[in-house]
Design a protein around this motif. Structure first.
Motif, PDB file in Angstrom:
ATOM      1  N   GLN A 101      -3.634   3.247   0.310  1.00 54.33           N
ATOM      2  CA  GLN A 101      -4.320   2.605  -0.816  1.00 54.33           C
ATOM      3  C   GLN A 101      -3.557   1.344  -1.228  1.00 54.33           C
ATOM      4  O   GLN A 101      -2.345   1.389  -1.450  1.00 54.33           O
ATOM      5  N   GLU A 120       0.825  -1.202   0.000  1.00 54.77           N
ATOM      6  CA  GLU A 120       0.000   0.000   0.000  1.00 54.77           C
ATOM      7  C   GLU A 120       0.861   1.254   0.000  1.00 54.77           C
ATOM      8  O   GLU A 120       1.978   1.260   0.516  1.00 54.77           O
ATOM      9  N   VAL A 133      -0.145  -6.136  -9.454  1.00 53.84           N
ATOM     10  CA  VAL A 133       0.255  -4.770  -9.109  1.00 53.84           C
ATOM     11  C   VAL A 133      -0.518  -3.850 -10.043  1.00 53.84           C
ATOM     12  O   VAL A 133      -0.544  -4.071 -11.261  1.00 53.84           O
ATOM     13  N   ARG A 134      -1.140  -2.830  -9.478  1.00 49.91           N
ATOM     14  CA  ARG A 134      -1.901  -1.883 -10.305  1.00 49.91           C
ATOM     15  C   ARG A 134      -0.982  -1.268 -11.349  1.00 49.91           C
ATOM     16  O   ARG A 134       0.176  -0.962 -11.076  1.00 49.91           O
ATOM     17  N   ILE A 151      -2.066  -1.095  -3.606  1.00 41.75           N
ATOM     18  CA  ILE A 151      -1.624  -0.980  -4.996  1.00 41.75           C
ATOM     19  C   ILE A 151      -1.172  -2.321  -5.575  1.00 41.75           C
ATOM     20  O   ILE A 151      -0.886  -2.421  -6.761  1.00 41.75           O
ATOM     21  N   HIS A 182       1.660   1.446 -10.940  1.00 39.93           N
ATOM     22  CA  HIS A 182       2.707   1.216  -9.927  1.00 39.93           C
ATOM     23  C   HIS A 182       3.676   0.113 -10.327  1.00 39.93           C
ATOM     24  O   HIS A 182       4.536  -0.273  -9.527  1.00 39.93           O
TER      25      HIS A 182
END
Length: 139
Positions: free
Chosen positions: A49, A45, A80-81, A51, A84
């Motif tokens: 948030q 995070e 992983v978003r 991630i 990122h």
């Protein structure tokens, strides 16, 4: 960035990383609760948030010889978003999971990787093993 074990408060974020919408959240949370001893979520995070996330499956093998307790792990669902990626988030998740594996005394940890992620796992200490075989059902 903070990497930690995921918990109940992370359910919506964990579900979102798995493309599970609001309608499937209760079923997903129920599955996570039912598998809490065997499927351990880890989250990364930033500013509160989530991630990224990765899961460690912990399972026991059949006893053999003098070894009456033979545990291993399997890495599952590393996500992983997009904004990122390539910033060390995945490596941090792997480090946390492998620390957990060491703390639990797991014999080994496996991962079933997509082609694009093989180099990532090799960079994070995994190696290809000549004795690991897979069977897949035919059509």
């Amino acid at each position: 960035m903070i990497v930690r074990r995921g918990g109940e408060a992370d359910m919506a974020a964990l579900a979102g990383l798995r493309d599970i919408g609001e309608g499937g959240l209760a079923a997903f949370a129920g599955w996570v609760a039912a598998h809490a001893e065997t499927h351990l979520p880890f989250v990364a995070e930033v500013d509160g948030q989530v991630i990224g996330a990765a899961w460690l499956l912990v399972a026991e093998r059949v006893p053999g010889g003098a070894a009456t307790s033979r545990w291993y792990g399997d890495i599952q669902s590393v996500m992983v978003r997009e904004g990122h990626r390539n910033r060390g988030v995945g490596a941090a998740l792997m480090a946390a999971i492998l620390d957990e594996a060491r703390a639990r005394g797991l014999e080994h940890v496996t991962v079933h990787s997509g082609r694009r992620a093989v180099d990532f796992y090799l960079r994070n200490g995994f190696g290809q093993h000549r004795q690991m075989l897979i069977w897949e059902p035919g059509e």
